[in-house]
Design an enzyme around this catalytic site. Structure first.
Site, mmCIF file in Angstrom:
data_model
loop_
_atom_site.group_PDB
_atom_site.id
_atom_site.type_symbol
_atom_site.label_atom_id
_atom_site.label_comp_id
_atom_site.label_asym_id
_atom_site.label_seq_id
_atom_site.Cartn_x
_atom_site.Cartn_y
_atom_site.Cartn_z
ATOM 1 N N TYR A 9 0.823 -1.211 0.000
ATOM 2 C CA TYR A 9 0.000 0.000 0.000
ATOM 3 C C TYR A 9 0.861 1.267 0.000
ATOM 4 O O TYR A 9 0.376 2.348 -0.294
ATOM 5 C CB TYR A 9 -0.946 0.029 1.211
ATOM 6 C CG TYR A 9 -2.020 -1.042 1.175
ATOM 7 C CD1 TYR A 9 -2.219 -1.818 0.044
ATOM 8 C CD2 TYR A 9 -2.846 -1.264 2.264
ATOM 9 C CE1 TYR A 9 -3.184 -2.797 0.001
ATOM 10 C CE2 TYR A 9 -3.828 -2.251 2.233
ATOM 11 C CZ TYR A 9 -3.991 -3.014 1.101
ATOM 12 O OH TYR A 9 -4.954 -3.984 1.067
ATOM 13 N N LYS A 35 3.913 -15.268 1.711
ATOM 14 C CA LYS A 35 3.839 -15.978 0.419
ATOM 15 C C LYS A 35 5.266 -16.245 -0.019
ATOM 16 O O LYS A 35 5.709 -15.865 -1.119
ATOM 17 C CB LYS A 35 3.054 -15.106 -0.575
ATOM 18 C CG LYS A 35 2.706 -15.789 -1.867
ATOM 19 C CD LYS A 35 1.609 -16.835 -1.743
ATOM 20 C CE LYS A 35 1.363 -17.512 -3.072
ATOM 21 N NZ LYS A 35 0.582 -18.756 -2.953
ATOM 22 N N ASP A 72 -2.471 -18.336 1.073
ATOM 23 C CA ASP A 72 -3.605 -19.066 0.491
ATOM 24 C C ASP A 72 -4.066 -20.174 1.436
ATOM 25 O O ASP A 72 -5.266 -20.368 1.665
ATOM 26 C CB ASP A 72 -3.259 -19.603 -0.911
ATOM 27 C CG ASP A 72 -1.859 -20.204 -1.002
ATOM 28 O OD1 ASP A 72 -1.051 -19.991 -0.082
ATOM 29 O OD2 ASP A 72 -1.573 -20.898 -1.994
ATOM 30 N N ASP A 82 -5.027 -7.211 5.629
ATOM 31 C CA ASP A 82 -6.289 -6.549 5.277
ATOM 32 C C ASP A 82 -7.343 -7.601 4.953
ATOM 33 O O ASP A 82 -8.484 -7.569 5.443
ATOM 34 C CB ASP A 82 -6.023 -5.644 4.058
ATOM 35 C CG ASP A 82 -7.143 -4.661 3.787
ATOM 36 O OD1 ASP A 82 -8.151 -4.687 4.516
ATOM 37 O OD2 ASP A 82 -7.019 -3.871 2.835
ATOM 38 N N ASP A 139 -10.478 -9.469 7.691
ATOM 39 C CA ASP A 139 -11.902 -9.435 7.363
ATOM 40 C C ASP A 139 -12.493 -10.848 7.362
ATOM 41 O O ASP A 139 -13.626 -11.053 7.798
ATOM 42 C CB ASP A 139 -12.134 -8.777 5.993
ATOM 43 C CG ASP A 139 -12.328 -7.271 6.115
ATOM 44 O OD1 ASP A 139 -12.007 -6.712 7.189
ATOM 45 O OD2 ASP A 139 -12.806 -6.644 5.143
#
Ligand code: NAD
Length: 362
Positions: free
Chosen positions: A143, A194, A226, A250, A254
């Site tokens: 970001y 990852k 994943d 992020d 959620d």
């Protein structure tokens, strides 16, 4: 002696002002009980700041926040500002606030309250007892990494670019917050990356593994993002504390939030090395229900409780609020997002009133 605190309130957009009003009332009641005096200053952020001051994070807002003991934020964003360029959108205000206060650690608890197990879309046996803390890096990663932007190539075709980058120092400081958080909880930390594809993740994994030597009481594990997403919905009880970068955090926070059934119940804290933290619900500005007195104010109220615990060192007052919220749910009061059969449906304001009455009676 009365303890005084300067609190910046950032109601923002959508349901923000409705839920903030409830949290302020709750803080006033708890303040009286625990001899705390709150000096509230309201400031503009997000769409409200774009409309009122021409930019999503006016300098005056950041100054007010810096001078306060803690910042209580509701939510930003809405359809009205969606077509503005990215640096002028409400979200830029939020990113600017996090960067401006150097809030690199975002703590998001996802705990299943026994009263709300049936609100979860997952089976009772999968979610009963879930108690996860996601520690998300907040001021680095993709970001903020540079280069970023949409550039024209030599052929004139446009190319969008973002850069995922972390330095060792950035990884270490979020790692330390995560290990220390895990120490205070169940002593288990899962680092999510990852590393099978991304070099930035390989460095992340190396640093987390190195840091683990300093925290022998914490059991460190690693998962690819994943797999972590899959495990979160398959067997969430395996997790205690999760640490991950900005983008993965992020998304996963959620997903963890939804295990609990309602995003309207979940608070968060964003902390820096020093200076005021920002306390805010996990959810957004919910423009679909804004202005209709339908919002669940409890995530905002629980964010105020996190502010008391982590920002103002008033754990007794925080517990009082959390106890009040549980009692209100125990009495069968629900907003629309967590309603189930035989429960009393309340609007945002009425939920606040019932909570105040309950807190005054405890
Ligand atoms: P959202 O969280 O605002 O809403 C998702 C769904 O959850 C909606 O159906 C909404 O009605 C419901 N919901 C959210 N909070 C609720 C509450 N307290 N009570 C009852 N129901 C609630 O997410 P979205 O729809 O993806 O985004 C809407 C806007 O919010 C966008 O502009 C987005 O950029 C912004 N946003 C802001 C933040 C923030 O301020 N931290 C976070 C996420 C999204």
């Amino acid at each position: 002696m009365t303890q005084k605190y300067r609190i910046t309130l950032l109601p923002g957009d959508g349901i923000g002002p409705e839920i903030m009003a409830v949290a302020v009332d709750v803080l006033q009641v708890v303040g009286k009980k625990f001899d705390l005096q709150f000096d509230f200053t309201e400031a503009l952020i997000g769409g409200a700041a774009i409309d009122g001051a021409g930019e999503p994070l006016p300098g005056a807002t950041l100054d007010t926040c810096r001078q306060s003991d803690a910042v209580l934020l509701a939510a930003i964003g809405g359809y009205k500002w969606d077509s503005l360029p990215s640096n002028m959108r409400p979200e830029a205000g939020l990113l600017g606030l996090r960067a401006g206060l150097d809030l690199f650690a975002n703590l998001r608890p996802a705990q299943i309250l026994p009263q709300l197990i049936d609100s979860s879309t997952l089976k009772r046996e999968v979610v009963e007892g879930v108690d996860i803390m996601v520690v998300r890096e907040l001021t680095g990663g993709i970001y903020f990494g540079k280069p970023k932007g949409i550039f024209a190539t030599e052929t004139g075709e446009k190319r969008g670019v973002n850069t995922m980058a972390y330095t060792e120092a950035e990884i270490d400081r979020i790692g330390r917050v995560a290990f220390e958080t895990a120490q205070k909880r169940g002593g288990k930390l899962c680092s999510v990356d990852k590393a099978n594809v991304l070099e930035v993740s390989q460095l992340w994994r190396d640093r987390m593994t190195q840091l683990a030597a300093e925290y022998p009481d914490v059991e460190l594990s690693h998962l690819y993002v994943d797999n972590a997403a899959m495990q979160l919905v398959r067997a969430p009880k395996q997790f205690d504390t999760i640490v991950t970068g900005n983008l993965f955090g992020d998304i996963l926070s959620d997903a963890a939030a939804m295990l609990t059934g309602s995003i309207g119940m979940l608070p968060s804290a964003s902390l820096g090395a020093s200076g005021p933290g920002v306390y805010e619900p996990v959810h957004g500005s919910a423009p679909d229900i804004a202005g209709q007195d339908k919002a669940n104010p409890l995530a905002q109220v629980l964010s105020a409780a996190m502010m008391l615990r982590y920002g103002l060192n008033q754990p007794g007052a925080a517990e009082h609020i959390e106890k009040g919220v549980l009692q209100v749910l125990e009495q069968g009061y629900r907003t629309g997002d967590i309603i189930s059969a035989d429960m009393n449906l309340l609007g945002c304001k009425a939920m606040g009133e019932v909570l105040i009455q309950t807190l005054e009676g405890i």
